[in-house]
Design a protein around this motif. Sequence first.
Motif, PDB file in Angstrom:
ATOM      1  N   GLU A 192       0.832  -1.209   0.000  1.00 11.82           N
ATOM      2  CA  GLU A 192       0.000   0.000   0.000  1.00 11.82           C
ATOM      3  C   GLU A 192       0.864   1.255   0.000  1.00 11.82           C
ATOM      4  O   GLU A 192       0.551   2.244  -0.674  1.00 11.82           O
ATOM      5  CB  GLU A 192      -0.940  -0.017   1.200  1.00 11.82           C
ATOM      6  N   ILE A 231      -2.481  12.606   3.180  1.00 12.48           N
ATOM      7  CA  ILE A 231      -3.603  11.711   3.476  1.00 12.48           C
ATOM      8  C   ILE A 231      -4.654  12.450   4.294  1.00 12.48           C
ATOM      9  O   ILE A 231      -5.859  12.259   4.102  1.00 12.48           O
ATOM     10  CB  ILE A 231      -3.102  10.453   4.228  1.00 12.48           C
ATOM     11  N   PRO A 265      -7.986  12.715   1.841  1.00 14.51           N
ATOM     12  CA  PRO A 265      -8.064  11.279   2.132  1.00 14.51           C
ATOM     13  C   PRO A 265      -8.503  10.425   0.960  1.00 14.51           C
ATOM     14  O   PRO A 265      -8.334   9.200   0.992  1.00 14.51           O
ATOM     15  CB  PRO A 265      -9.086  11.216   3.273  1.00 14.51           C
ATOM     16  N   THR A 266      -9.042  11.040  -0.075  1.00 14.22           N
ATOM     17  CA  THR A 266      -9.444  10.253  -1.253  1.00 14.22           C
ATOM     18  C   THR A 266      -8.246   9.608  -1.947  1.00 14.22           C
ATOM     19  O   THR A 266      -8.425   8.724  -2.798  1.00 14.22           O
ATOM     20  CB  THR A 266     -10.192  11.140  -2.259  1.00 14.22           C
ATOM     21  N   LEU A 283      -6.519   7.540  -0.713  1.00 15.53           N
ATOM     22  CA  LEU A 283      -6.529   6.149  -0.255  1.00 15.53           C
ATOM     23  C   LEU A 283      -7.453   5.273  -1.090  1.00 15.53           C
ATOM     24  O   LEU A 283      -7.410   4.045  -0.989  1.00 15.53           O
ATOM     25  CB  LEU A 283      -6.963   6.081   1.216  1.00 15.53           C
ATOM     26  N   ASP A 284      -8.297   5.893  -1.900  1.00 17.67           N
ATOM     27  CA  ASP A 284      -9.312   5.130  -2.638  1.00 17.67           C
ATOM     28  C   ASP A 284      -8.706   4.104  -3.598  1.00 17.67           C
ATOM     29  O   ASP A 284      -9.270   3.041  -3.823  1.00 17.67           O
ATOM     30  CB  ASP A 284     -10.239   6.070  -3.407  1.00 17.67           C
ATOM     31  N   TYR A 309     -13.430   0.388   4.076  1.00 18.84           N
ATOM     32  CA  TYR A 309     -13.690   1.713   4.642  1.00 18.84           C
ATOM     33  C   TYR A 309     -13.144   1.794   6.068  1.00 18.84           C
ATOM     34  O   TYR A 309     -12.573   2.810   6.475  1.00 18.84           O
ATOM     35  CB  TYR A 309     -15.201   1.972   4.631  1.00 18.84           C
ATOM     36  N   ASN A 355     -10.534   0.225   7.299  1.00 20.21           N
ATOM     37  CA  ASN A 355      -9.074   0.379   7.248  1.00 20.21           C
ATOM     38  C   ASN A 355      -8.670   1.794   6.856  1.00 20.21           C
ATOM     39  O   ASN A 355      -7.659   2.313   7.331  1.00 20.21           O
ATOM     40  CB  ASN A 355      -8.469  -0.636   6.279  1.00 20.21           C
ATOM     41  N   LYS A 356      -9.465   2.422   5.974  1.00 19.58           N
ATOM     42  CA  LYS A 356      -9.183   3.815   5.609  1.00 19.58           C
ATOM     43  C   LYS A 356      -9.281   4.725   6.824  1.00 19.58           C
ATOM     44  O   LYS A 356      -8.422   5.582   7.050  1.00 19.58           O
ATOM     45  CB  LYS A 356     -10.151   4.281   4.527  1.00 19.58           C
ATOM     46  N   TYR A 374     -13.759  11.625   7.463  1.00 19.28           N
ATOM     47  CA  TYR A 374     -13.552  11.141   6.083  1.00 19.28           C
ATOM     48  C   TYR A 374     -14.848  11.063   5.311  1.00 19.28           C
ATOM     49  O   TYR A 374     -14.945  11.480   4.164  1.00 19.28           O
ATOM     50  CB  TYR A 374     -12.882   9.774   6.126  1.00 19.28           C
TER      51      TYR A 374
END
Length: 290
Positions: free
Chosen positions: A235, A250, A254-255, A257-258, A264, A266-267, A285
């Motif tokens: 990752e 991040i 935060p997007t 991470l998509d 969700y 884990n995000k 988020y």
Amino acid sequence: MQKNLISVKKSSGEIEPFEIQKLEESLKNCGASNQEVSTIIKSVHPMIYNNISSDVIYEKAFFILKKINNVSASKYSLKKALFDLGPTGYPFEKLVGALLKEKGFKTKVGVTLNGECVTHEIDILAQKNGNSYAIECKFHSNSKAVSNIKVPLYINSRFWDIQKQWNSNVKNKTHLKQGWLVTNTRFTQDAINYGNCIGLKMLSWDYPKNNGIRKNIDEFGLYPITVLTSLKKNEKIQLIKNNVILVKEIITKPTVLDDLKITYHNKLKIIEEAEKLCDMKITKYEKRRK
């Protein structure tokens, strides 16, 4: 165990006496509480043997710290995390550029400049208060690597060539004042002595004393994403490929991470660790996704 008979092999290959106080200090510097430090020392101390490597000590301490305080574990892993930014030097250059911006510089990463003799590719061109600075980043993926005197000799010769052309060109509105050399490992003493003699600004993991890269990253909270314990190795690699280098990226977007195709939950876990690490609290988020 007689402490005076125990030696530690550093990543540089040097041998030094084992001192439990150094381990305690490094743990406290990353924010571990006295109780957490005591817990780790009690677990790690009996496992120390003669000629143990500093990397093994780090791994043992990090494994325990990660279980009881993942934010402090992130900070504790900073040195290793810088190596994990490789294999190319670009992520490290972006990190250095971000540090310079925090200090009030305007920066451009990856610039080609004409010299009096030839053209040169400069890692970072920084400007502040009417002066420009040509900054070279020497990234090492190997913790044993050092920058010896050949590196500042080479960097300074390039800087002089660029400086002659830059300062004689009336189109340039700033004065090219100084060359910089930045590395994620360390300099030999000869390299430091030469840099000081000719006015080359030098920055390494722990040089200048109390003002090296480690100190600056902690001061401005500009941690690389590779410190996050909630991210898996693959990752981290994917984020770096997507040009996401800093933990703050991040938090603010935060997007990013998509693309990791993770749950969700884990995000949210990653964002929570990032916010605690950088001491930044922003909207949740789910609200930012809208």
